[in-house]
Motif scaffolding. Sequence first.
Motif, PDB file in Angstrom:
ATOM      1  N   ILE A   1       0.741  -1.325   0.066  1.00 30.54           N
ATOM      2  CA  ILE A   1       0.074  -0.025  -0.148  1.00 30.54           C
ATOM      3  C   ILE A   1       0.956   1.287  -0.082  1.00 30.54           C
ATOM      4  CG2 ILE A   1      -1.824   1.520   1.427  1.00 30.54           C
ATOM      5  CD1 ILE A   1      -2.817  -1.267   2.135  1.00 30.54           C
ATOM      6  N   ARG A   2       2.020   1.085   0.804  1.00 33.77           N
ATOM      7  CA  ARG A   2       2.820   2.618   0.928  1.00 33.77           C
ATOM      8  C   ARG A   2       3.454   2.766  -0.459  1.00 33.77           C
ATOM      9  NH1 ARG A   2       5.048   1.249   7.059  1.00 33.77           N
ATOM     10  NH2 ARG A   2       3.382   2.373   8.062  1.00 33.77           N
ATOM     11  N   TYR A   3       3.780   1.698  -0.888  1.00 32.71           N
ATOM     12  CA  TYR A   3       4.681   1.620  -2.361  1.00 32.71           C
ATOM     13  C   TYR A   3       3.870   2.108  -3.290  1.00 32.71           C
ATOM     14  CZ  TYR A   3       8.645   0.617  -5.279  1.00 32.71           C
ATOM     15  OH  TYR A   3       9.608   0.520  -6.102  1.00 32.71           O
ATOM     16  N   SER A   4       2.417   1.713  -3.275  1.00 32.34           N
ATOM     17  CA  SER A   4       1.781   1.680  -4.556  1.00 32.34           C
ATOM     18  C   SER A   4       1.940   2.802  -5.697  1.00 32.34           C
ATOM     19  CB  SER A   4       0.339   1.798  -3.896  1.00 32.34           C
ATOM     20  OG  SER A   4      -0.139   2.824  -3.322  1.00 32.34           O
ATOM     21  N   LEU A   5       1.962   4.123  -5.009  1.00 28.07           N
ATOM     22  CA  LEU A   5       2.071   5.191  -5.901  1.00 28.07           C
ATOM     23  C   LEU A   5       3.433   5.776  -6.216  1.00 28.07           C
ATOM     24  CD1 LEU A   5      -0.978   6.922  -4.762  1.00 28.07           C
ATOM     25  CD2 LEU A   5      -0.652   6.194  -6.884  1.00 28.07           C
ATOM     26  N   PHE A   6       4.530   5.523  -5.221  1.00 29.27           N
ATOM     27  CA  PHE A   6       5.884   5.389  -5.625  1.00 29.27           C
ATOM     28  C   PHE A   6       6.373   4.551  -6.771  1.00 29.27           C
ATOM     29  CE2 PHE A   6       7.318   7.074  -1.019  1.00 29.27           C
ATOM     30  CZ  PHE A   6       6.166   8.068  -1.302  1.00 29.27           C
TER      31      PHE A   6
ATOM     32  N   PHE B   1       4.455   3.454  -9.277  1.00 24.27           N
ATOM     33  CA  PHE B   1       3.963   3.791 -10.498  1.00 24.27           C
ATOM     34  C   PHE B   1       3.713   5.179 -10.516  1.00 24.27           C
ATOM     35  CE2 PHE B   1       2.258  -0.506  -9.341  1.00 24.27           C
ATOM     36  CZ  PHE B   1       2.884  -1.330 -10.394  1.00 24.27           C
ATOM     37  N   PRO B   2       4.619   5.869 -10.801  1.00 25.12           N
ATOM     38  CA  PRO B   2       4.471   7.485 -10.910  1.00 25.12           C
ATOM     39  C   PRO B   2       3.396   8.380 -11.321  1.00 25.12           C
ATOM     40  CG  PRO B   2       6.904   7.079 -11.021  1.00 25.12           C
ATOM     41  CD  PRO B   2       6.024   5.714 -11.139  1.00 25.12           C
ATOM     42  N   ASP B   3       2.921   7.378 -12.641  1.00 26.50           N
ATOM     43  CA  ASP B   3       1.819   8.099 -13.331  1.00 26.50           C
ATOM     44  C   ASP B   3       0.369   7.222 -13.080  1.00 26.50           C
ATOM     45  OD1 ASP B   3       3.704   9.516 -14.875  1.00 26.50           O
ATOM     46  OD2 ASP B   3       4.048   7.533 -16.052  1.00 26.50           O
ATOM     47  N   LEU B   4       0.362   6.790 -11.972  1.00 25.72           N
ATOM     48  CA  LEU B   4      -0.752   6.150 -11.787  1.00 25.72           C
ATOM     49  C   LEU B   4      -1.766   7.023 -10.828  1.00 25.72           C
ATOM     50  CD1 LEU B   4      -2.482   3.137 -11.493  1.00 25.72           C
ATOM     51  CD2 LEU B   4      -1.435   3.293  -9.124  1.00 25.72           C
ATOM     52  N   ARG B   5      -3.041   7.321 -11.390  1.00 29.72           N
ATOM     53  CA  ARG B   5      -4.076   7.952 -10.544  1.00 29.72           C
ATOM     54  C   ARG B   5      -5.285   7.137 -10.201  1.00 29.72           C
ATOM     55  NH1 ARG B   5      -0.213  10.555 -10.689  1.00 29.72           N
ATOM     56  NH2 ARG B   5       0.098  12.628 -11.327  1.00 29.72           N
TER      57      ARG B   5
ATOM     58  N   LEU C   1     -14.024   8.548  -7.473  1.00 30.62           N
ATOM     59  CA  LEU C   1     -14.933   7.730  -6.478  1.00 30.62           C
ATOM     60  C   LEU C   1     -13.999   7.019  -5.364  1.00 30.62           C
ATOM     61  CD1 LEU C   1     -17.714   7.326  -5.873  1.00 30.62           C
ATOM     62  CD2 LEU C   1     -17.562   5.210  -6.845  1.00 30.62           C
TER      63      LEU C   1
ATOM     64  N   ARG D   1     -10.747   7.907  -4.795  1.00 26.48           N
ATOM     65  CA  ARG D   1     -10.196   8.908  -3.819  1.00 26.48           C
ATOM     66  C   ARG D   1     -10.939   9.476  -2.782  1.00 26.48           C
ATOM     67  NH1 ARG D   1      -7.525  13.115  -7.745  1.00 26.48           N
ATOM     68  NH2 ARG D   1      -8.596  11.593  -9.372  1.00 26.48           N
TER      69      ARG D   1
END
Lengths: 109, 237
Positions: free
Chosen positions: A17-22, A24-28, A32, A34
């Motif tokens: 969970i903590r690494y999720s967005l680190f 994939f820098p382009d993931l959004r 809903l 968010r």
Amino acid sequence: MEVWLLILGMALITFAIRYSLFAFPDLRFPPLVRQGLHYVPTAVLSAIVLPGMLIPDGQQWAFNSENAYLLAGVVTIAIAALTRHLLATIGGGLLVFFALRALLGQLPV
Amino acid sequence: MSRLQQFGYGCRDSLAMIVGIVPFGLIYGALASLAGLTLWQALGMSLLVYVGSAQFIAISLLTLGSGALVILLTTFVVNLRHVLYSAALQPYVGGLPQRWRLPLAFGLTDETFAVVQRRYLARGMADYGQWYHAGVALALYLSWVGSSLVGALLGQSVPNLAGWGLDFAMLATFIGIVVPALRNQPQIAAALVASAVALLCHAWPYKLGLMAAALSGIAIGVWLEQRQTRMSNGEAG
């Protein structure tokens, strides 16, 4: 052994969970999702706090004046609402809790 | 400004948070011992999982006799808020090489986020921002692991510790986190609905009532927020 597997599982879930967005820098996330994330801490923690106050042993309802978890919990909520300060809430809450337990003769001393 | 200096500033700015972390580490360690974990297991959870709130919850679920699957599910739901932190720091950390992103992700706790976000908002990555971040992360990690160890040792040596009701510290902490967040109607509704469902479903097996409560609270919060948005859009249009 089972405890170690549990620890490893928790570690993997937490890190993912903590690494999720680190990772994939382009993931959004969709809006809903968010929006929903904003209510996660409130919903989860409330769902733990209220039963912890009213059903302290996890089995029996304890809606009475002998229940220090309930009484001190109410006072702690008041402290949190007034001070909005985490440390003051925890310190004040614990103080009230142990004072009540001492008054009610519930401390193992 | 040098890397080491920034690292030191990170450690320094973590001090206030450390004052808050150490009591929880102590209590976590003590509760873990009381729940029947060995010293190494109590310490191992802090070393490997490193998330105070979920560790507390896992310990209380273990004490109540919940199964591993429920504890893992709960860990997932309770930790979902870290996705928000990960998203907020993505613009700064996302551009760093893998060898930075991995350890910084591992150390991304509520407290780390609170300290580094302030610095990133003020100065971005200027002057070795990642070294500052590393200083914060390491200082907070060591204080959590160290205090967990001391707490676990205390839990094993102090007689009758179970009778004191140390678990109230967890409730007080969660109250201190939730109550200040109740700033608008959807948040308040989420808290009320989650509490009510949790109480109604507390007897469900495997503590699944907690899941039902969390999902109900989230659903009602999102629904009310969208209704408010629609209504204010309606007025504006």
